[in-house]
Design a protein around this motif. Sequence first.
Motif, PDB file in Angstrom:
ATOM      1  N   UNK A 110       8.525  17.618  -5.681  1.00 21.33           N
ATOM      2  CA  UNK A 110       8.108  17.510  -4.275  1.00 21.33           C
ATOM      3  C   UNK A 110       7.780  16.054  -3.933  1.00 21.33           C
ATOM      4  N   UNK A 111       6.998  15.391  -4.788  1.00 20.68           N
ATOM      5  CA  UNK A 111       6.639  13.990  -4.538  1.00 20.68           C
ATOM      6  C   UNK A 111       7.868  13.090  -4.607  1.00 20.68           C
ATOM      7  N   UNK A 125       9.132  10.663  -1.467  1.00 20.09           N
ATOM      8  CA  UNK A 125       9.055   9.204  -1.543  1.00 20.09           C
ATOM      9  C   UNK A 125      10.368   8.532  -1.964  1.00 20.09           C
ATOM     10  N   UNK A 126      11.497   9.211  -1.811  1.00 21.17           N
ATOM     11  CA  UNK A 126      12.811   8.610  -2.066  1.00 21.17           C
ATOM     12  C   UNK A 126      13.080   8.304  -3.541  1.00 21.17           C
ATOM     13  N   UNK A 127      12.481   9.056  -4.444  1.00 23.03           N
ATOM     14  CA  UNK A 127      12.753   8.845  -5.863  1.00 23.03           C
ATOM     15  C   UNK A 127      14.132   9.398  -6.235  1.00 23.03           C
ATOM     16  N   UNK A 152      -8.058   9.736  -4.997  1.00 23.71           N
ATOM     17  CA  UNK A 152      -6.617   9.626  -5.255  1.00 23.71           C
ATOM     18  C   UNK A 152      -6.281  10.666  -6.324  1.00 23.71           C
ATOM     19  N   UNK A 153      -5.927  11.854  -5.887  1.00 22.92           N
ATOM     20  CA  UNK A 153      -5.808  12.992  -6.809  1.00 22.92           C
ATOM     21  C   UNK A 153      -4.378  13.303  -7.233  1.00 22.92           C
ATOM     22  N   UNK A 154      -3.398  12.743  -6.555  1.00 21.21           N
ATOM     23  CA  UNK A 154      -2.003  13.087  -6.815  1.00 21.21           C
ATOM     24  C   UNK A 154      -1.172  11.810  -6.831  1.00 21.21           C
ATOM     25  N   UNK A 155      -0.396  11.613  -7.895  1.00 16.74           N
ATOM     26  CA  UNK A 155       0.418  10.402  -7.995  1.00 16.74           C
ATOM     27  C   UNK A 155       1.624  10.652  -8.904  1.00 16.74           C
ATOM     28  N   UNK A 166       0.808  -1.213   0.000  1.00 15.34           N
ATOM     29  CA  UNK A 166       0.000   0.000   0.000  1.00 15.34           C
ATOM     30  C   UNK A 166       0.838   1.259   0.000  1.00 15.34           C
ATOM     31  N   UNK A 167       2.115   1.117  -0.389  1.00 14.90           N
ATOM     32  CA  UNK A 167       3.030   2.267  -0.428  1.00 14.90           C
ATOM     33  C   UNK A 167       3.642   2.385  -1.827  1.00 14.90           C
ATOM     34  N   UNK A 168       4.106   3.582  -2.146  1.00 13.12           N
ATOM     35  CA  UNK A 168       4.768   3.800  -3.427  1.00 13.12           C
ATOM     36  C   UNK A 168       6.035   2.969  -3.526  1.00 13.12           C
ATOM     37  N   UNK A 169       6.395   2.627  -4.765  1.00 12.88           N
ATOM     38  CA  UNK A 169       7.479   1.661  -4.944  1.00 12.88           C
ATOM     39  C   UNK A 169       8.816   2.156  -4.411  1.00 12.88           C
TER      40      UNK A 169
END
Length: 788
Positions: A570-571, A575-577, A495-498, A102-105
Amino acid sequence: MSPDRHSRAMLPIPDVPAPGLTTYDAKDPDTSYPPIQPLLPPAGAPNVLVILIDDAGFGASSAFGGPCRTPNAEKLAAGGLTYNRFHTTALCAPTRQAMLTGRNHHSVGMGSITETATSAPGNSSLRPNTKAPLPMTLKLNGYSTAQFGKCHEVPVWQSSPMGPFDAWPSAGGGFETFYGFIGGEDNQWEPALYNGTTPVEPPATVEEGYHLTEDLADHAVSWIRTQKALMPDKPFFVYFAPGATHAPHHVPKEWADRYAGEFADGWDAQRESTFARQKEMGIIPADAELTPRHTEIPAWDDMPDALKPVLEREMEVYAGFLEHTDHHVGRVIDTIEELGLLENTIIYYIVGDNGASAEGTLNGAFNEMANFNGMAALETPEFLASKLDQLGGPESYNHYAVGWAWAMDTPFQWTKQVASHWGGTRNGTIVHWPNGIDEKGGLRSQFTHVIDVAPTILEAAGLPEPTMVNGVLQSPMEGTSMLYSFNEREAPERHELQYFEMFGNRGLYYKGWSAVTKHRTPWEMVGPTLPAFDDDVWELYDGSTDYSQARNLAGDDPAMLAKLQRLWIIEATKYNVLPIDDRGVERATPEIAGRPTLIHGKTQLLFSGMGRLSENSVVSIKNKSFSVTAEVTIPDGGAEGVIIAQGGRFGGWSVYAKAGRIKFSYNVLGLQEFATEAERQLAPGKHQVRVRFAYDGGGLGKGGDVALYYDGEPAGTGRVGATQAMIFSADETTDVGYESGTSVTADYTPQTSRFTGAIHWVQIDLGDDDHDHLIDPLETLRIAMARQ
């Protein structure tokens, strides 16, 4: 209904002793204890079946207008909901880890596949213990849990028989049962399988009709029946993740033959017909546009006429493969229905963990390892034509052409790996749950993402996200439950931002808008010249009026584009990208990438019976000189069988005894085999035998001279004309004393490969020295002790 008596925010649920009278004698009439109650989820919690198909694009399945007939997917869609704006990460391992947590990769360390992990947090392939997987949460709340099929989330340095097994499904992953394979792909006819963490052989042979997907379905059906027979009050969570339809595209011939002649018009025409069908079905909006073919993808009419029968057969095989997979998925669903469980089982049928795979070259491949080794040119059109009848069978390790992948992603641009565009990330998804969904055959168009699956299942089960698991404080899930949309067709999306990112291909979705930039092309695996990230060209699309990303508005609304680019940064930071990593060879080299490796130095000592050693578990002999020395005891009458083998039918090498003589065979991609045989038999008794390979040098994949020795004395010479530079196999392994999977050479089979003498040890040495001395036993001991 009685209230739930458990506090489920902390897992495992703490045991709370019941206060009350403690008597001295159990026979005392005041002795009273409540009966032991097995742990169960809240009353009414549904069974859960998550089906995840591999490498299937949005426009492949007939349930989404595609040419591959999937009647079971259609049946579920008719009784449930179809989501036409569900998204993945553009690659398999990242999608799977994201879905299960349930978390971003990047949040769970899986920015790419495990084989290219680095020491950067977002790409380490290590799931933080602050992000427990969904099956662990469900198990600790009283669910029975099982996974059947593919697991590509184990860090490569933890994939040996010694583990550690923290990231394996049945050890640290929360699944009580696991039957399947570890890695990105597997031979569907002769797979490398595990039951839990124990290697097992397939229960039947190809000749006996074995196929992996059928085997996985057999195990899933048996497990579900057993679970309900023995624990009828406990709900189950089953994750069915077949290796299909990832390459190699292996399927019984009769399934491929069902599509004979259906793809004669080619991929451009296929795009048009799928697009028309998608509109007729209402799967896509009536005003959606079909995106054009990019210049990197050849037109069907520009392909050589002599090659077109091969290209047609590639697609026939793939279509049969997907239909065959859907058939066996249907067996699992039918079992649930036969047990009377379908009404309260929530089923996710996700048709693809990313877009269709464009890793098969412009012409397709008979053995996809040729492309992975930068040797695709060996598979000429004439060669492919000669292999047409073998495509899909056990003699092949096949993949289809880029054009077919593009067609299977209709109506979108691009393919798997391209996280910037919907062709890489938008996958058709069906949700079926009669007890929880009122509408039958409904369409949902809210933006959803694979990280939304876990929170949806928890909400459906009435379970909270745990705040602590196994003593570790948990970070919140990053997905959004989809449950709100189940019975509200027009509910505003939540889910508006990805963000999206893979190999430098980037995208950002925000309230209908998407900003994207493609950085690299999937099928250019070896040596592409990549632009600087700041030189990548960004595009802008308004999803409220442009479903398929067909109209680039970057020039019309630069302010919106800048806003979304800033949001991506920002995202990406959150999320460690960052840092973005598009390196190739550097990421494939553990020392440079910064990930652990089991192998150090230029020498490795192995022992009889060791097997299922992945390429990451064995010192690499590629592009260098090496020697293999073994101490063996030959029985009276001579020896037969494998001393050591790496790889298999589609590339590898083997040192073995045949008719009492030592032999070395080097197999290049299943296309060429170079064999060197000793001039004389090896007498009974204890001996050291050695193969010495002197690499030609001057580049990658070159040949070399071979010399054989018995007890230090020359025993034969030969020549290897070429070698594999990058990888022998994605699934075949190294074995000592036998060979599992497929065999490197036709001189033996896996069933007849076991060495009939005794193997005391085998040592691999790298380097340019001649290695013509006998290995001192004390040196052997020193090496073994130094590696403790």
